[in-house]
Design a protein around this motif. Sequence first.
Motif, mmCIF file in Angstrom:
data_model
loop_
_atom_site.group_PDB
_atom_site.id
_atom_site.type_symbol
_atom_site.label_atom_id
_atom_site.label_comp_id
_atom_site.label_asym_id
_atom_site.label_seq_id
_atom_site.Cartn_x
_atom_site.Cartn_y
_atom_site.Cartn_z
ATOM 1 N N ASN A 257 -22.302 -37.671 -5.097
ATOM 2 C CA ASN A 257 -23.709 -37.333 -4.877
ATOM 3 C C ASN A 257 -24.631 -38.277 -5.650
ATOM 4 O OD1 ASN A 257 -25.693 -35.550 -3.673
ATOM 5 N ND2 ASN A 257 -26.106 -34.836 -5.765
ATOM 6 N N ALA A 258 -24.237 -38.594 -6.903
ATOM 7 C CA ALA A 258 -25.030 -39.523 -7.718
ATOM 8 C C ALA A 258 -25.073 -40.905 -7.066
ATOM 9 C CB ALA A 258 -24.446 -39.618 -9.124
ATOM 10 N N LYS A 259 -23.944 -41.329 -6.506
ATOM 11 C CA LYS A 259 -23.901 -42.638 -5.849
ATOM 12 C C LYS A 259 -24.806 -42.670 -4.613
ATOM 13 C CE LYS A 259 -19.437 -44.481 -7.342
ATOM 14 N NZ LYS A 259 -18.146 -45.056 -6.917
ATOM 15 N N LEU A 260 -24.891 -41.524 -3.929
ATOM 16 C CA LEU A 260 -25.777 -41.457 -2.765
ATOM 17 C C LEU A 260 -27.231 -41.670 -3.168
ATOM 18 C CD1 LEU A 260 -24.353 -38.498 -0.620
ATOM 19 C CD2 LEU A 260 -24.545 -40.912 0.058
ATOM 20 N N TRP A 261 -27.634 -41.025 -4.277
ATOM 21 C CA TRP A 261 -29.014 -41.173 -4.747
ATOM 22 C C TRP A 261 -29.276 -42.572 -5.295
ATOM 23 C CZ3 TRP A 261 -33.099 -38.523 -3.530
ATOM 24 C CH2 TRP A 261 -32.942 -37.214 -3.057
ATOM 25 N N ILE A 262 -28.273 -43.142 -5.939
ATOM 26 C CA ILE A 262 -28.406 -44.533 -6.421
ATOM 27 C C ILE A 262 -28.561 -45.474 -5.236
ATOM 28 C CG2 ILE A 262 -27.164 -46.435 -7.559
ATOM 29 C CD1 ILE A 262 -25.890 -44.224 -9.378
ATOM 30 N N SER A 263 -27.783 -45.219 -4.170
ATOM 31 C CA SER A 263 -27.886 -46.034 -2.955
ATOM 32 C C SER A 263 -29.279 -45.927 -2.343
ATOM 33 C CB SER A 263 -26.850 -45.584 -1.918
ATOM 34 O OG SER A 263 -25.549 -45.782 -2.392
ATOM 35 N N PHE A 264 -29.852 -44.714 -2.406
ATOM 36 C CA PHE A 264 -31.189 -44.499 -1.849
ATOM 37 C C PHE A 264 -32.255 -45.232 -2.669
ATOM 38 C CE2 PHE A 264 -35.099 -41.884 -2.024
ATOM 39 C CZ PHE A 264 -35.518 -42.054 -0.710
ATOM 40 N N ILE A 265 -32.221 -45.031 -3.994
ATOM 41 C CA ILE A 265 -33.241 -45.634 -4.863
ATOM 42 C C ILE A 265 -33.075 -47.152 -4.931
ATOM 43 C CG2 ILE A 265 -34.113 -45.742 -7.244
ATOM 44 C CD1 ILE A 265 -33.259 -42.765 -7.493
ATOM 45 N N GLY A 266 -31.817 -47.620 -4.902
ATOM 46 C CA GLY A 266 -31.559 -49.049 -5.012
ATOM 47 C C GLY A 266 -31.538 -49.791 -3.695
ATOM 48 N N HIS A 267 -31.777 -49.109 -2.580
ATOM 49 C CA HIS A 267 -31.898 -49.804 -1.297
ATOM 50 C C HIS A 267 -33.155 -50.677 -1.346
ATOM 51 C CE1 HIS A 267 -32.621 -50.509 2.980
ATOM 52 N NE2 HIS A 267 -31.344 -50.199 3.177
#
Length: 448
Positions: A257-267
């Motif tokens: 879940n944390a990686k999903l949010w990192i992927s979102f913010i870091g896109h």
Amino acid sequence: MIDYILLISVLTGVGALLLMILYFKIQPFMALLISSIIVGIIAGVAPMQIIATIKEGMGSTLGFVAVVVGLGSMFGAILEYSGGAEALAGFLLSKFGEKRADWALVLTGFFIAIPVFFDVAFIILVPLVYSLQRKTKKSLLLYAIPLLAGLAITHAFIPPTPGPIAVADILDADLGWVILFGFIVGIPTAMVCGPIFGKYIASKIYIEAPSESASEERKDFPPIGLILLIIASPIVLIVLNTMLNSSLSDGLGISANAKLWISFIGHPFSALIIANILAWYFLGLRRGFSKSELSKITQASLGPAGIIILLTGAGGVFKQMLIHTGTGEMLAQYFASIGLSSLMFAFVAAALVRILQGSSTVAMITAAGITSSLLIEPMGEMYKALLVIAIAAGASIMSHVNDSGFWLVSKYLGMNEKQAFKSWTVMTTILAFMGISMVGILSIFIID
């Protein structure tokens, strides 16, 4: 096995592209579309399938590029109007001192060209070069070449500048790896092309700064820490996303879940939106710009961005036509059979188009379209990122009379054509060969 009909189609398409741009002066966007149609007709593609391929190529390319280039252009415009470029240059010059001003200027160019277009950044910063020359009485090239090297390298190698953004999208390369390799290749390249070559050429050609104008010097610069934070924010977020979502993060215990949010913010979309919000507030509203002024500044920045977006879309069409006709697959098999690596092919293709027609952006997009069609086997993210840098290096080579940058540099530095060839043209050529050499070295350590 060479299919000569397909070979003739791609050679005719590229030849027609160059003829339209060089002789008929047709806008590269339309020239790329016409060239794509020519390839399709010669290769025997059905008429309505050609139209469908144009739609597919444009659609698959613009969804990403339009957003990133648009956001990047607005971000750079606010930084430019706030005085951030001059603030960073002044800070580095004060830290490095007059004796090492050439190193300060290469760093200034390297970082300022990340958010600001090459020509705009050069025009903003060239008064600093004039000032140093008047003070030291040394050749203007001692300071101008390092600044130009820093600007040119970042403009070509490091997103979110439009060139590497467009190439990365056409090749489906991860921007985080492109940024990382852009820095790894760009820093030593900047050292050689900038202060080292600058010192040499300044000893051969003496250029004086033009007469001092009576323009008032700006005093109200933003804090340097704020400038560095805002420039770094999208880059750090994009790279962090890439690193934490790769095998390098294995064992760190980061939840899915944390990686999903990192992927979102870091896109790149989110990272550049965050950077724009920071710039809008801290460099705009907090420093006395009205909301109307900021709106006009950002709206004006979208004009040049629109040209690049459409040009990139046309490059996507050219790529799609080569894939659809099977030309890319045929060429890939042929080059593999003669032992020519895709990295070297990408470099040579970009260099040839650049030398013949002048525009580095057109060279990048054309070479990316051709190279992308060759990638018939699955390829790792790091290798694709190196392909982006190889194309960028080739597209930077040998700026001369058919490149608007040649005339911009020679005009502002007061050089004749012979002096510009010996300094600026040679510097861009060193940049290209240094860049592809670094790419070759890095490729040895990448197993993809």
